[in-house]
Design a protein around this motif. Sequence first.
Motif, PDB file in Angstrom:
ATOM      1  N   MET A   1     -14.163   8.600  59.470  1.00  7.46           N
ATOM      2  CA  MET A   1     -12.685   8.514  59.420  1.00  7.46           C
ATOM      3  C   MET A   1     -12.101   9.906  59.628  1.00  7.46           C
ATOM      4  O   MET A   1     -12.090  10.740  58.727  1.00  7.46           O
ATOM      5  CB  MET A   1     -12.274   7.947  58.058  1.00  7.46           C
ATOM      6  CG  MET A   1     -10.886   7.361  57.995  1.00  7.46           C
ATOM      7  SD  MET A   1     -10.669   5.807  58.857  1.00  7.46           S
ATOM      8  CE  MET A   1     -11.581   4.706  57.776  1.00  7.46           C
ATOM      9  N   LYS A   2     -11.664  10.154  60.864  1.00  5.21           N
ATOM     10  CA  LYS A   2     -11.197  11.503  61.158  1.00  5.21           C
ATOM     11  C   LYS A   2      -9.761  11.696  60.699  1.00  5.21           C
ATOM     12  O   LYS A   2      -9.391  12.731  60.191  1.00  5.21           O
ATOM     13  CB  LYS A   2     -11.308  11.766  62.666  1.00  5.21           C
ATOM     14  CG  LYS A   2     -12.699  12.128  63.113  1.00  5.21           C
ATOM     15  CD  LYS A   2     -12.722  12.277  64.632  1.00  5.21           C
ATOM     16  CE  LYS A   2     -14.182  12.298  65.110  1.00  5.21           C
ATOM     17  NZ  LYS A   2     -14.273  12.149  66.561  1.00  5.21           N
ATOM     18  N   HIS A   3      -8.986  10.685  60.889  1.00  4.62           N
ATOM     19  CA  HIS A   3      -7.550  10.820  60.635  1.00  4.62           C
ATOM     20  C   HIS A   3      -7.275  10.889  59.130  1.00  4.62           C
ATOM     21  O   HIS A   3      -7.620   9.958  58.400  1.00  4.62           O
ATOM     22  CB  HIS A   3      -6.834   9.611  61.249  1.00  4.62           C
ATOM     23  CG  HIS A   3      -5.424   9.936  61.626  1.00  4.62           C
ATOM     24  ND1 HIS A   3      -4.480  10.228  60.693  1.00  4.62           N
ATOM     25  CD2 HIS A   3      -4.813  10.011  62.818  1.00  4.62           C
ATOM     26  CE1 HIS A   3      -3.338  10.463  61.301  1.00  4.62           C
ATOM     27  NE2 HIS A   3      -3.511  10.349  62.607  1.00  4.62           N
ATOM     28  N   PRO A   4      -6.687  11.991  58.661  1.00  5.94           N
ATOM     29  CA  PRO A   4      -6.471  12.099  57.205  1.00  5.94           C
ATOM     30  C   PRO A   4      -5.496  11.047  56.678  1.00  5.94           C
ATOM     31  O   PRO A   4      -5.687  10.510  55.589  1.00  5.94           O
ATOM     32  CB  PRO A   4      -5.913  13.517  57.048  1.00  5.94           C
ATOM     33  CG  PRO A   4      -5.407  13.898  58.400  1.00  5.94           C
ATOM     34  CD  PRO A   4      -6.245  13.173  59.400  1.00  5.94           C
ATOM     35  N   PHE A   5      -4.486  10.734  57.475  1.00  4.76           N
ATOM     36  CA  PHE A   5      -3.505   9.743  57.020  1.00  4.76           C
ATOM     37  C   PHE A   5      -4.142   8.363  56.859  1.00  4.76           C
ATOM     38  O   PHE A   5      -3.967   7.680  55.857  1.00  4.76           O
ATOM     39  CB  PHE A   5      -2.343   9.672  58.018  1.00  4.76           C
ATOM     40  CG  PHE A   5      -1.318   8.635  57.682  1.00  4.76           C
ATOM     41  CD1 PHE A   5      -0.437   8.839  56.634  1.00  4.76           C
ATOM     42  CD2 PHE A   5      -1.257   7.448  58.386  1.00  4.76           C
ATOM     43  CE1 PHE A   5       0.506   7.877  56.316  1.00  4.76           C
ATOM     44  CE2 PHE A   5      -0.325   6.487  58.069  1.00  4.76           C
ATOM     45  CZ  PHE A   5       0.563   6.710  57.024  1.00  4.76           C
TER      46      PHE A   5
END
Lengths: 413, 512
Positions: A1-5
């Motif tokens: 999961m790259k996207h922090p949001f």
Amino acid sequence: MKHPFLSGLCSVMLLLVLSGCWDHYELNNMAIVSGIAIDAGKHDKYKVTLEVINPGEMTSKKLSGNMPSVVYSYEGKSVVEAIRRINTGIPRKMLYSHIQLVVVSEEIAREGLLSFLDYFESNREFRENVNFVMTHGSPAEDTLKISHPMVRVSSFKIVSQMELGEKEWGSDPMIKLRDFILAWQSDTKEPLLGAIRVKGDVQKGNQITNMRKIEPSALVELAGSGVFHHNQLLGFLSLGDTRNVLWVQGKLKQSVLTFGCGEPGKMGSYNVINSSTKKKVNYTDGKLKIDISISIQSYISFMECKVRLSDNQEISRLQKQIEAYMEDQIKGTVSKVQHKYKADIFGFGDLLDIQQHQQYNKLKSNWSPVFEDADVKVKVTANIRQSGITTDSFLLKAPMVRPENEQEATEPD
Amino acid sequence: MSGIELEDEKMSQPLQPYAKSCRFVLEEKFGHTTDFCLEEISQSGCLGIICYLKTMVDLDAIQEIAAMLQVDGKGRQFGPLEEEAARAYGSRIFTTMSLQYPATLREVMDHILNGYMVICWDGLHEAIAVPVQGGEQRAVSEPTTQTVVKGPKDSFTESIVTNMSLVRRRIKSEHLRFESMTLGVDTRTSIELLYIEGITNIRIVNEVRERLGRIQTSSILDSGSIEEFITDSNLTPFPLLLSTERPDSIAGGLLEGRTAILVDGTPFALLAPVSIHDFFQTPEDYYLHFYIATFIRWIRYVAFLIALLLPALFVSVMTYHHELIPTNLLINLMAQREGVPFPTVVEAFLMELTFEVLREAGIRMPRAIGQTVSIVGALVIGQAAVEAGIVSNAMVIIVSLTGICNYVSPSYSFASSARLLRFLLIILASVLGLYGTLLGVVIIVAHLTGLRSIGVPYLSSTAPWIMEDQDDVFIRLPMFLNRKRPRLLMPQQVTKQSWPSKLLGRKGGGSN
């Protein structure tokens, strides 16, 4: 999961799913408890009886003629244990928040085994305004076992009896669990508790056939009230006395008064349609003085004596009669409670607390003798508003043969 | 890219005064499209061309113009440097027509594409464009999505000229402004920006104009695409511009100090800026008695809340808060749920999804079958599912009530937002009960507070609270008391009417 949001959102969603649901219950897996009865057990200390509603029988569409409620008893060392282990016999999660009635047996009340009320008060499911009542004579569980064709769930039937009894005549004090606990924990006020009893044969009454009879084999009826000292039952008050207590407390709005109207063997009946009570207490010279003034509005519902009701003077004579009768009745009840039970069920102590706080603080530890010695004055102001929709009764002119066996009727006690 | 730029440069050069060269370029540009007509005419040895798209013009008008050209028998000889020759020639032959004189190839093409007939003569530096627009178009009819019981029954059509005249006929003021622009590289859609000079705040107009100018796209087929280009935020289920097919709605908005955008080819016009309360109002509010109008407004708010919250509240009460249900109702609900195999939340999802599917099918189905779908759908949901014991009666009631309440909303796109958020709330309710539902509502309100429509706060008149605007938000005061335009739009002229003389007379103790 790259996207922090996104990862943050996902963890929040997980948080919701993982933390929730602990008190999630589907209605299919639940059963509504309508009433609870507590008796002294044979083997253990308590015997708890639950009345559980069978919802299919309560809706007109799915009616199949079975019992609308099922009763199940379990014994335990404490009420909590018995309630918690009730699932040994009933296949559903019990829903206690809709309980209408808590009944304790006379035996439990006499022995003062009421500490279990703490559980009812502290548990988040039970409501504090549940109706609390005791039995007179019969075991508490029997009151939940008697069916009735009009209100088919026993607890609901008893509750609506109590409500109407209080409203229409004053035959039940309508004590809620909270009222009882407040009176119990008060220094001076003593608890009063409505009483019910089973009339007839319980064995016949707990069948569905009881609902098919014109005159049911067994019936639960109101039986006045019980006077307590803290948690212990001292004795009972009759229906009439209960009404008078309510009158003094100012809870009564409507009732019926029936007494001799002056001529031998003849009765007059008055509907009280509104009533207000004012009380004053005063502690002077080592004696408590209590002034009770009641003013009522009433109408004549029935008059056997030959009284011309269109005459104002006659009306005021009748008003005097009502006043005298009521003063006598209420004084009688108050002095009975004063001298027989020495228990301040009226709450005069609370009144003194408001009016003479210093005196109250001195007296509260030893209130019972003060209450017993109190000087009670009752003043009634009666007002007759009308005599139904006619003025003069037809009985005034109608010739009448006096029945031989007519007895001197008194008010039901 | 450089090729296109070169092309553009060539296109914007002044027109050559030779009909032949024009013909050559135009034929190359339009290629072999069958609706492009180009005819050569010659009079007294002078060569000219007329060209038009036969799909865009009124062919009868073409005939007439051709006849006019024939009648003009005088020899045509234009000196190569006659600057005003085209205009003189045009106004002599085509009197009373609003002619255009395109001077570059680009302009010539634009005029042809917009339904003009263009005439080029040898020796003229400008072409003559004659307006002969025509072609098939729908007549003005009753609105299909925003019907009213009482009030004007006309609605916009696909033709922007018709739409403009529908607005103009309502506002016969010299201050009403139409600003044209063409958007879409391929579609070259005409767009009109409407506002009223002296009422609409000039900063709003500038902002809208600027946002429209920023649009770089190949095609604009409906106002919906414009909406997504110029809206303040696309990350919201709520519409930030109001789209309507009612001319009276647009006229009303313009008079309050809003701007409107008309798009050629769609009957849906846009109104901007708007606040959330505008989605609970219809033009009909102003045609009905104000008691009724106010009452209906409240009904709309309540219906929106029901459409948004009811399934979530039902799920949370049924699974967590049994104590909140009156005893007799609870017994009833229990009897209904007896034997239902799914948890309440699954039941709710099942029914809501079925409803949405039916709804979509009802719209997409050919009209003739639509009736069947709705009957079958209603029977499947209403009767069979309950009788089969798959869902409870109460759930059917809840879902249908929710669905009906959703239709109360005057704006289709606003109602859709409730449709979407409902599912979110049901999930929250199934996990956290009433607490979750409330949490969801808090999030929605927080989100709404952050939204803006062309810079105007979306919740304005309530948050920020504007006391002066409250005469036309939750209650509608009668017309004579509603003296001011909404302050949230900061109109240049706030007061729209003075106190009625009747009231003033009464105040002054007059004989009225």
